[in-house]
Design a protein around this motif. Sequence first.
Motif, PDB file in Angstrom:
ATOM      1  N   THR A  84     -25.414  59.362  36.176  1.00 34.21           N
ATOM      2  CA  THR A  84     -24.844  60.044  35.022  1.00 34.21           C
ATOM      3  C   THR A  84     -25.591  59.657  33.741  1.00 34.21           C
ATOM      4  OG1 THR A  84     -23.260  58.289  34.521  1.00 34.21           O
ATOM      5  CG2 THR A  84     -22.582  59.964  36.133  1.00 34.21           C
ATOM      6  N   LEU A  85     -25.370  60.455  32.681  1.00 34.44           N
ATOM      7  CA  LEU A  85     -25.977  60.141  31.396  1.00 34.44           C
ATOM      8  C   LEU A  85     -25.502  58.780  30.891  1.00 34.44           C
ATOM      9  CD1 LEU A  85     -25.736  63.588  29.563  1.00 34.44           C
ATOM     10  CD2 LEU A  85     -27.809  62.447  30.373  1.00 34.44           C
ATOM     11  N   ASN A  86     -24.229  58.490  31.107  1.00 33.28           N
ATOM     12  CA  ASN A  86     -23.679  57.215  30.663  1.00 33.28           C
ATOM     13  C   ASN A  86     -24.363  56.050  31.374  1.00 33.28           C
ATOM     14  OD1 ASN A  86     -21.691  55.728  29.090  1.00 33.28           O
ATOM     15  ND2 ASN A  86     -20.702  55.274  31.043  1.00 33.28           N
ATOM     16  N   THR A  97     -27.363  56.109  32.717  1.00 31.94           N
ATOM     17  CA  THR A  97     -28.749  56.050  32.244  1.00 31.94           C
ATOM     18  C   THR A  97     -28.842  55.350  30.902  1.00 31.94           C
ATOM     19  OG1 THR A  97     -29.285  58.109  33.408  1.00 31.94           O
ATOM     20  CG2 THR A  97     -30.770  57.434  31.641  1.00 31.94           C
ATOM     21  N   LEU A  98     -27.894  55.659  30.008  1.00 34.24           N
ATOM     22  CA  LEU A  98     -27.883  55.022  28.693  1.00 34.24           C
ATOM     23  C   LEU A  98     -27.703  53.512  28.825  1.00 34.24           C
ATOM     24  CD1 LEU A  98     -27.799  55.073  25.614  1.00 34.24           C
ATOM     25  CD2 LEU A  98     -25.364  55.628  25.755  1.00 34.24           C
ATOM     26  N   GLN A 114     -30.910  51.928  30.000  1.00 32.25           N
ATOM     27  CA  GLN A 114     -31.940  51.845  28.968  1.00 32.25           C
ATOM     28  C   GLN A 114     -31.610  50.762  27.935  1.00 32.25           C
ATOM     29  OE1 GLN A 114     -34.944  53.501  28.755  1.00 32.25           O
ATOM     30  NE2 GLN A 114     -34.380  54.062  30.858  1.00 32.25           N
ATOM     31  N   CYS A 169     -34.813  56.464  23.378  1.00 30.41           N
ATOM     32  CA  CYS A 169     -33.439  56.690  23.822  1.00 30.41           C
ATOM     33  C   CYS A 169     -32.625  57.415  22.746  1.00 30.41           C
ATOM     34  CB  CYS A 169     -32.797  55.357  24.171  1.00 30.41           C
ATOM     35  SG  CYS A 169     -31.125  55.468  24.847  1.00 30.41           S
ATOM     36  N   ASP A 185     -33.789  61.119  22.448  1.00 28.80           N
ATOM     37  CA  ASP A 185     -33.268  61.951  23.538  1.00 28.80           C
ATOM     38  C   ASP A 185     -31.784  62.238  23.332  1.00 28.80           C
ATOM     39  OD1 ASP A 185     -35.748  61.933  24.716  1.00 28.80           O
ATOM     40  OD2 ASP A 185     -35.267  60.369  26.180  1.00 28.80           O
ATOM     41  N   TYR A 186     -31.051  61.221  22.885  1.00 33.45           N
ATOM     42  CA  TYR A 186     -29.613  61.385  22.672  1.00 33.45           C
ATOM     43  C   TYR A 186     -29.338  62.471  21.625  1.00 33.45           C
ATOM     44  CZ  TYR A 186     -24.931  60.268  20.909  1.00 33.45           C
ATOM     45  OH  TYR A 186     -23.629  60.351  20.485  1.00 33.45           O
ATOM     46  N   LEU A 194     -30.250  66.220  22.581  1.00 32.80           N
ATOM     47  CA  LEU A 194     -29.299  66.935  23.422  1.00 32.80           C
ATOM     48  C   LEU A 194     -28.330  67.763  22.584  1.00 32.80           C
ATOM     49  CD1 LEU A 194     -28.435  64.202  26.101  1.00 32.80           C
ATOM     50  CD2 LEU A 194     -29.708  66.329  26.470  1.00 32.80           C
TER      51      LEU A 194
END
Length: 246
Positions: free
Chosen positions: A2-4, A6-7, A10, A55, A58-59, A62
């Motif tokens: 998930t995006l969460n 991945t965050l 990172q 990071c 990219d955030y 979106l």
Amino acid sequence: MTLNETLHQQLALHSLSLERFREIVGRLFAAGIVLREEDGVEQRLYDDARRIETCLGDYFQLGGFRLEHNLKGEFFRLYAPGAEVPGLPEDGLEAVPGLRARLSPDFVAAALALRFQYQQGLSEGGNRLTDSGEVLTRFEELSATLQTQLKRALPPTSIERQRLLNDLKRHRLIRLAPNFSMDDEDALLAIRPTILGIISDDMLEAALESEPLPAGAGSEAEPVSLQVEAEAEDEFTAQGIEGNVE
């Protein structure tokens, strides 16, 4: 993944917490800019933002926002979707009306006057131009520029004028010495190079050619870029931030 997830992954690579990420994002949304030389708090925010620049970019991307990093000036600036950014191509996105806030006409006019003075300082060089790219000027010179170039006066009371200076400082357009006083004819204020990121040459030219801003008129602003422009219908439109960060 998930995006969460991945965050978190990172952030862990750079030894930063989610709370710190939120603090950086919140500051950019609230003020539109993180400037390293502002103070110790903002210096640390900038340094941490550099560590996770990809990071962060990219955030925001979106959501249609653009995060620009000025390496020379050491600041990050956040632009809203559809914002017209000096020196950069259009993003092709529609502006979001819900991101609009109100900027006073005094603020818009002062920002334009500062941009005019900054250009003059770059051309003249000498003692007015500092090593960090700031242009030094006096408060009375700002007043004179408003009157001669934009046919507009400063706010009438000292309280309103101080509030205007505080707003310009909060948006990182000027720097004031701790002992700065409007009553001191020799007191200098520094126009920061950040002014170039919100008012282009074309915007300044349009403002100088337009009619004076009517007293009491409002200006709209997208709360993530503080980009000021003069439109053709004798009215200034400010597209940018309206932050509350001191």
